[in-house]
Motif scaffolding. Structure first.
Motif, mmCIF file in Angstrom:
data_model
loop_
_atom_site.group_PDB
_atom_site.id
_atom_site.type_symbol
_atom_site.label_atom_id
_atom_site.label_comp_id
_atom_site.label_asym_id
_atom_site.label_seq_id
_atom_site.Cartn_x
_atom_site.Cartn_y
_atom_site.Cartn_z
ATOM 1 N N GLN A 67 45.922 41.048 15.609
ATOM 2 C CA GLN A 67 46.042 41.413 14.209
ATOM 3 C C GLN A 67 46.774 40.348 13.401
ATOM 4 O O GLN A 67 46.495 40.146 12.216
ATOM 5 C CB GLN A 67 46.760 42.756 14.087
ATOM 6 N N ALA A 68 47.713 39.653 14.029
ATOM 7 C CA ALA A 68 48.446 38.614 13.308
ATOM 8 C C ALA A 68 47.495 37.544 12.791
ATOM 9 O O ALA A 68 47.596 37.101 11.639
ATOM 10 C CB ALA A 68 49.501 37.987 14.215
ATOM 11 N N SER A 69 46.567 37.127 13.627
ATOM 12 C CA SER A 69 45.595 36.125 13.205
ATOM 13 C C SER A 69 44.537 36.730 12.286
ATOM 14 O O SER A 69 44.169 36.140 11.259
ATOM 15 C CB SER A 69 44.928 35.498 14.433
ATOM 16 N N ALA A 70 44.068 37.926 12.630
ATOM 17 C CA ALA A 70 43.006 38.565 11.842
ATOM 18 C C ALA A 70 43.452 38.920 10.431
ATOM 19 O O ALA A 70 42.614 39.087 9.543
ATOM 20 C CB ALA A 70 42.506 39.816 12.563
ATOM 21 N N SER A 71 44.748 39.013 10.216
ATOM 22 C CA SER A 71 45.231 39.336 8.874
ATOM 23 C C SER A 71 44.922 38.221 7.873
ATOM 24 O O SER A 71 45.023 38.427 6.662
ATOM 25 C CB SER A 71 46.735 39.609 8.899
ATOM 26 N N PHE A 72 44.515 37.052 8.378
ATOM 27 C CA PHE A 72 44.152 35.936 7.514
ATOM 28 C C PHE A 72 42.633 35.790 7.370
ATOM 29 O O PHE A 72 42.160 34.804 6.798
ATOM 30 C CB PHE A 72 44.746 34.635 8.055
ATOM 31 N N ASP A 73 41.884 36.762 7.879
ATOM 32 C CA ASP A 73 40.428 36.705 7.770
ATOM 33 C C ASP A 73 40.001 36.572 6.309
ATOM 34 O O ASP A 73 40.565 37.214 5.414
ATOM 35 C CB ASP A 73 39.792 37.969 8.353
ATOM 36 N N GLY A 74 38.994 35.738 6.085
ATOM 37 C CA GLY A 74 38.402 35.611 4.762
ATOM 38 C C GLY A 74 39.097 34.650 3.829
ATOM 39 O O GLY A 74 38.644 34.456 2.695
ATOM 40 N N LEU A 75 40.191 34.011 4.307
ATOM 41 C CA LEU A 75 40.960 33.151 3.415
ATOM 42 C C LEU A 75 40.591 31.672 3.502
ATOM 43 O O LEU A 75 40.766 30.931 2.530
ATOM 44 C CB LEU A 75 42.458 33.293 3.705
ATOM 45 N N TYR A 76 40.087 31.250 4.669
ATOM 46 C CA TYR A 76 39.971 29.817 4.903
ATOM 47 C C TYR A 76 38.524 29.392 5.142
ATOM 48 O O TYR A 76 37.762 30.092 5.809
ATOM 49 C CB TYR A 76 40.798 29.410 6.127
ATOM 50 N N PRO A 77 38.148 28.219 4.656
ATOM 51 C CA PRO A 77 36.789 27.719 4.874
ATOM 52 C C PRO A 77 36.633 27.049 6.244
ATOM 53 O O PRO A 77 37.615 26.752 6.929
ATOM 54 C CB PRO A 77 36.620 26.699 3.751
ATOM 55 N N ILE A 78 35.386 26.781 6.597
ATOM 56 C CA ILE A 78 35.067 26.026 7.804
ATOM 57 C C ILE A 78 35.491 24.577 7.611
ATOM 58 O O ILE A 78 35.413 24.023 6.514
ATOM 59 C CB ILE A 78 33.558 26.113 8.094
ATOM 60 N N MET A 79 35.922 23.953 8.696
ATOM 61 C CA MET A 79 36.297 22.540 8.660
ATOM 62 C C MET A 79 35.182 21.659 9.212
ATOM 63 O O MET A 79 34.498 22.028 10.176
ATOM 64 C CB MET A 79 37.548 22.281 9.504
ATOM 65 N N ARG A 80 35.062 20.480 8.648
ATOM 66 C CA ARG A 80 34.289 19.406 9.254
ATOM 67 C C ARG A 80 35.175 18.659 10.250
ATOM 68 O O ARG A 80 36.409 18.677 10.142
ATOM 69 C CB ARG A 80 33.825 18.407 8.197
ATOM 70 N N LEU A 81 34.542 17.991 11.210
ATOM 71 C CA LEU A 81 35.306 17.184 12.154
ATOM 72 C C LEU A 81 36.090 16.098 11.428
ATOM 73 O O LEU A 81 37.249 15.821 11.766
ATOM 74 C CB LEU A 81 34.369 16.561 13.185
ATOM 75 N N SER A 82 35.497 15.480 10.438
ATOM 76 C CA SER A 82 36.197 14.414 9.706
ATOM 77 C C SER A 82 37.473 14.936 9.059
ATOM 78 O O SER A 82 38.474 14.216 8.964
ATOM 79 C CB SER A 82 35.277 13.804 8.650
ATOM 80 N N HIS A 83 37.450 16.195 8.612
ATOM 81 C CA HIS A 83 38.658 16.783 8.018
ATOM 82 C C HIS A 83 39.804 16.824 9.023
ATOM 83 O O HIS A 83 40.972 16.599 8.667
ATOM 84 C CB HIS A 83 38.384 18.217 7.545
ATOM 85 N N LEU A 84 39.482 17.120 10.279
ATOM 86 C CA LEU A 84 40.523 17.218 11.297
ATOM 87 C C LEU A 84 41.133 15.852 11.583
ATOM 88 O O LEU A 84 42.362 15.727 11.690
ATOM 89 C CB LEU A 84 39.964 17.820 12.588
ATOM 90 N N PHE A 85 40.318 14.823 11.710
ATOM 91 C CA PHE A 85 40.868 13.498 11.954
ATOM 92 C C PHE A 85 41.759 13.056 10.793
ATOM 93 O O PHE A 85 42.826 12.461 11.008
ATOM 94 C CB PHE A 85 39.748 12.487 12.187
ATOM 95 N N ASP A 86 41.344 13.351 9.582
ATOM 96 C CA ASP A 86 42.177 13.029 8.422
ATOM 97 C C ASP A 86 43.512 13.770 8.488
ATOM 98 O O ASP A 86 44.569 13.204 8.185
ATOM 99 C CB ASP A 86 41.456 13.398 7.122
#
Length: 341
Positions: free
Chosen positions: A111-130
């Motif tokens: 539930q701790a993680s699921a409480s943030f459902d719907g808030l964040y977009p998908i990441m591209r791999l390039s976003h992670l390296f940045d």
């Protein structure tokens, strides 16, 4: 890559025990909690953009099933020899996927993680390296990425060669020659070779399931494909370790059940010792504190989502001499690692 000392703590899909997996917030939190590396799972879009999702089927990790504009994309496909029904990254452009929002795959347990459902977009791999580059500038630790390439044989069959897309991405972001900060892993040795053929440097780790066989071998050899159990047997492990040139690997990453043995004196098998004896590093997955994921001797009272005797299991695994552990809650793994230092 750390060898034969205190294990690397790798944030499994970020800190997904606290934030929905594969989101920027999960990765940032993993490093804030002390993770050495983080692990993204890599799949592709229709237009060849590499994105971070547990699987190419995304109904369990996004809100796609609630989006009427994408209702007609639901379909059934055969992925790695098994039928899968849902919505698939390769049927969407990046622009379309960017409109979706992430949700916790293990929501009923977390539930701790699921409480943030719907808030964040998908990441591209390039976003992670940045992100890693930015955080490394203000850190006194070397931060790295363990990049898992998923379903490479399948993606190549539909015209999306992940080795090519991955190599191109690394060159764009300047990570193509980062042997100390980059680990590349897959359940298929074929794609590890292809990535190396494209000049990408970094440790190469072969993922090992508790049962079954690698799909690239099954696709090539059918019923004669060597099983994972055979590949980590006495002869198979030696053959993995003595591969040369483009076929060489640096280590294996195994299901934690292959390290645990309640009947032995120290609670572990001899797999780490055997791998180290032939020069292979060993990672293991996944350290999770909930009863649902702990092995039977370490489960406690309460329900599946309650924490069991996770310290004891984590400690047993680390005492095996393993070189790296994947953890959904990196801080908990660090508590155990640091207490043993």
């Amino acid at each position: 890559m750390r060898a034969h000392g205190s294990p690397l703590v790798i944030g499994h899909r970020g800190a997904c025990g606290y934030r929905p997996e594969h989101t920027r917030q999960a990765y940032e939190l993993a490093f804030q909690l002390g993770a050495d590396f983080v692990e993204p799972d890599i799949v592709a879009t229709k237009d060849g953009v590499l994105v971070l999702r547990h699987e190419n089927e995304i109904s369990g990790t996004t809100d796609v099933s609630n989006r009427p504009e994408f209702a007609d994309r639901r379909t059934t496909k055969e992925v790695d020899g098994a039928p899968v029904t849902g919505w698939f990254t390769e049927d969407f452009t990046w622009a379309e996927l960017a409109t979706l929002r992430c949700r916790e795959r293990l929501g009923p347990l977390r539930q701790a993680s699921a409480s943030f459902d719907g808030l964040y977009p998908i990441m591209r791999l390039s976003h992670l390296f940045d992100l890693v580059d930015r955080l490394a500038e203000t850190s006194d630790r070397e931060l790295g990425v363990v990049a898992e390439i998923k379903h490479a044989t399948y993606f190549e069959s539909i015209g999306l060669p992940l080795d090519e897309l991955f190599a191109d991405e690394l060159e764009r972001v300047g990570w193509q020659h980062e042997p100390n900060r980059l680990v590349i892993e897959s359940f298929e040795k074929t794609v590890l070779r292809k990535v190396r053929e494209r000049g990408i440097r970094g440790s190469r780790i072969y993922l090992i399931e508790a049962e079954g066989a690698a799909f690239d071998l099954v696709a090539r050899d059918g019923a004669d494909a060597a099983s994972y159990a055979t590949e980590i047997g006495e002869v198979g492990l030696y053959e993995l370790a003595t591969r040369r040139g483009l076929d060489a690997i640096d280590g294996i990453s195994v299901d934690k059940s292959l390290l645990l043995d309640a009947t032995s004196d120290d609670g572990t098998t001899d797999l780490v010792d055997r791998a180290h004896a032939v020069g292979l590093a060993v990672f293991t997955w996944t350290l999770r504190p909930e009863n649902r994921f702990l092995s039977q001797p370490f489960r406690g009272e309460g329900g599946k989502g309650d924490f069991g005797h996770w310290r004891q299991e984590f400690r047993t695994i680390m005492k095996s001499g393993v070189d790296g552990v994947f953890a959904d809650h990196p801080d908990l793994a660090l508590v155990v690692r640091d207490a043993a230092a």
